[in-house]
Write an enzyme that holds these catalytic residues in place. Structure first.
Site, short mmCIF file in Angstrom:
data_model
loop_
_atom_site.label_atom_id
_atom_site.label_comp_id
_atom_site.label_asym_id
_atom_site.label_seq_id
_atom_site.Cartn_x
_atom_site.Cartn_y
_atom_site.Cartn_z
N GLY A 49 0.85 -1.18 0.00
CA GLY A 49 0.00 0.00 0.00
C GLY A 49 0.89 1.23 0.00
O GLY A 49 2.06 1.15 0.36
N GLN A 54 2.66 9.96 1.91
CA GLN A 54 4.02 9.41 2.05
C GLN A 54 4.97 9.90 0.96
O GLN A 54 6.19 9.80 1.15
CB GLN A 54 3.97 7.88 2.03
CG GLN A 54 3.23 7.28 3.21
CD GLN A 54 3.17 5.79 3.14
OE1 GLN A 54 2.26 5.23 2.53
NE2 GLN A 54 4.13 5.10 3.70
N CYS A 95 5.92 -0.14 7.80
CA CYS A 95 5.54 1.05 7.05
C CYS A 95 6.72 1.49 6.19
O CYS A 95 7.86 1.54 6.67
CB CYS A 95 5.15 2.17 8.01
SG CYS A 95 4.63 3.69 7.18
N LEU A 96 6.44 1.81 4.94
CA LEU A 96 7.52 2.23 4.04
C LEU A 96 8.16 3.54 4.51
O LEU A 96 9.27 3.87 4.13
CB LEU A 96 6.98 2.39 2.61
CG LEU A 96 6.42 1.11 1.99
CD1 LEU A 96 5.83 1.39 0.62
CD2 LEU A 96 7.46 0.01 1.92
N HIS A 137 -4.52 1.19 7.59
CA HIS A 137 -3.17 1.75 7.73
C HIS A 137 -3.00 2.95 6.78
O HIS A 137 -2.49 4.00 7.19
CB HIS A 137 -2.13 0.66 7.40
CG HIS A 137 -0.70 1.12 7.44
ND1 HIS A 137 0.17 0.76 8.44
CD2 HIS A 137 -0.01 1.91 6.60
CE1 HIS A 137 1.34 1.33 8.20
NE2 HIS A 137 1.27 2.03 7.08
N GLU A 138 -3.48 2.80 5.54
CA GLU A 138 -3.31 3.88 4.55
C GLU A 138 -4.23 5.07 4.85
O GLU A 138 -3.82 6.22 4.71
CB GLU A 138 -3.62 3.38 3.13
CG GLU A 138 -2.76 2.20 2.65
CD GLU A 138 -1.28 2.41 2.83
OE1 GLU A 138 -0.56 1.40 2.96
OE2 GLU A 138 -0.83 3.58 2.88
N HIS A 141 -2.68 7.30 7.24
CA HIS A 141 -1.67 8.20 6.64
C HIS A 141 -2.33 9.49 6.14
O HIS A 141 -1.78 10.57 6.29
CB HIS A 141 -0.97 7.52 5.46
CG HIS A 141 0.22 6.68 5.84
ND1 HIS A 141 1.30 7.16 6.54
CD2 HIS A 141 0.49 5.37 5.60
CE1 HIS A 141 2.18 6.18 6.71
NE2 HIS A 141 1.72 5.09 6.15
O1 K2U Z 1 3.88 2.23 4.36
C1 K2U Z 1 2.81 1.82 3.92
O2 K2U Z 1 1.76 2.45 4.08
C2 K2U Z 1 2.78 0.46 3.25
C3 K2U Z 1 2.53 -0.52 4.35
C4 K2U Z 1 1.15 -1.04 4.23
C5 K2U Z 1 0.81 -2.03 5.30
C6 K2U Z 1 1.38 -1.98 6.57
C7 K2U Z 1 1.03 -2.94 7.51
C8 K2U Z 1 0.11 -3.91 7.21
C9 K2U Z 1 -0.44 -3.94 5.96
C10 K2U Z 1 -0.09 -3.00 5.01
C11 K2U Z 1 3.61 -1.61 4.34
O3 K2U Z 1 4.88 -1.06 4.39
S1 K2U Z 1 3.69 -2.60 2.97
C12 K2U Z 1 5.00 -3.67 3.55
C13 K2U Z 1 4.34 -4.85 4.19
C14 K2U Z 1 4.10 -5.90 3.34
C15 K2U Z 1 3.40 -6.99 3.83
C16 K2U Z 1 2.94 -7.02 5.15
C17 K2U Z 1 3.18 -5.93 6.00
C18 K2U Z 1 3.91 -4.84 5.51
ZN ZN Z 2 2.65 3.24 6.19
#
Ligand code: K2U
Ligand code: ZN
Length: 173
Positions: A49, A54, A95-96, A137-138, A141
């Protein structure tokens, strides 16, 4: 055909991550140009996501792809949470914008969201599992909220100093 140009991802504790995004007024050419760049940035960073916040664009726009095959992109413009289950579950989140940090966050296990898709058509998304977690989560943000804010002050301060130190070392290298 080269891939859309990547966008730099803001890193915690950058204050711009706490900006509250404004609604998208119209799905115009600028938005249509931004979406592929956000998707390319998300795929490049191995994210599932990415919120416009971000990449320092403070509009209510999210891209998601929770598919194993990494070829089922979703675009949510002006998302509105219509319903969220009372039942919640704690899951490991990353989180990225907070590289290398993973910790437990409690989220509703199912949500229903209304949003415009990439063509500007209104859609209702009923989600559970990882998609429900990712949408919550998004959408955080877009409200200027980063998942570390659900953790204790002690953990949050440790994360902040770790990332500030890492950034200083990277700049010195
Ligand atoms: O930074 C972001 O918003 C992308 C997030 C999205 C996310 C976080 C936690 C749980 C679900 C989605 C992640 O960095 S994407 C990396 C990731 C991949 C698989 C599972 C958890 C996190
Ligand atoms: Zn995030």
């Amino acid at each position: 055909m080269n891939s859309p140009e990547l966008l730099p991802i803001l890193c915690y504790p950058d204050p711009r991550l706490h900006t509250v995004a404004k609604p998208v007024a119209e799905v115009d050419d600028d938005i249509r140009a931004l979406i592929p760049r956000m998707l390319a940035t998300m795929y490049d960073a191995n994210g599932i996501g990415l919120a416009a916040t971000q990449v320092d664009v403070h509009l209510r726009l999210i891209v998601i792809d929770v598919s194993e095959t990494r070829d089922q992109p979703m675009v949510l413009i002006n998302p509105e949470l219509e319903w969220a289950s009372d039942e919640k579950r704690k899951g490991e989140e990353g989180c990225l914008s907070v590289p290398g940090i993973y910790d437990g966050v409690e989220r509703s296990i199912a949500v229903r969201v209304r949003a415009l898709d990439g063509e500007g058509h209104s859609r209702v998304i009923e989600a559970e599992g990882m998609l429900a977690v990712c949408i919550q989560h998004e959408m955080d943000h877009l409200l200027g909220k980063v998942f570390v804010e659900y953790l204790s002050m002690l953990k949050r301060n440790r994360i902040k100093s770790k990332l500030v130190k890492a950034r200083r070392e990277a700049e010195r290298a």
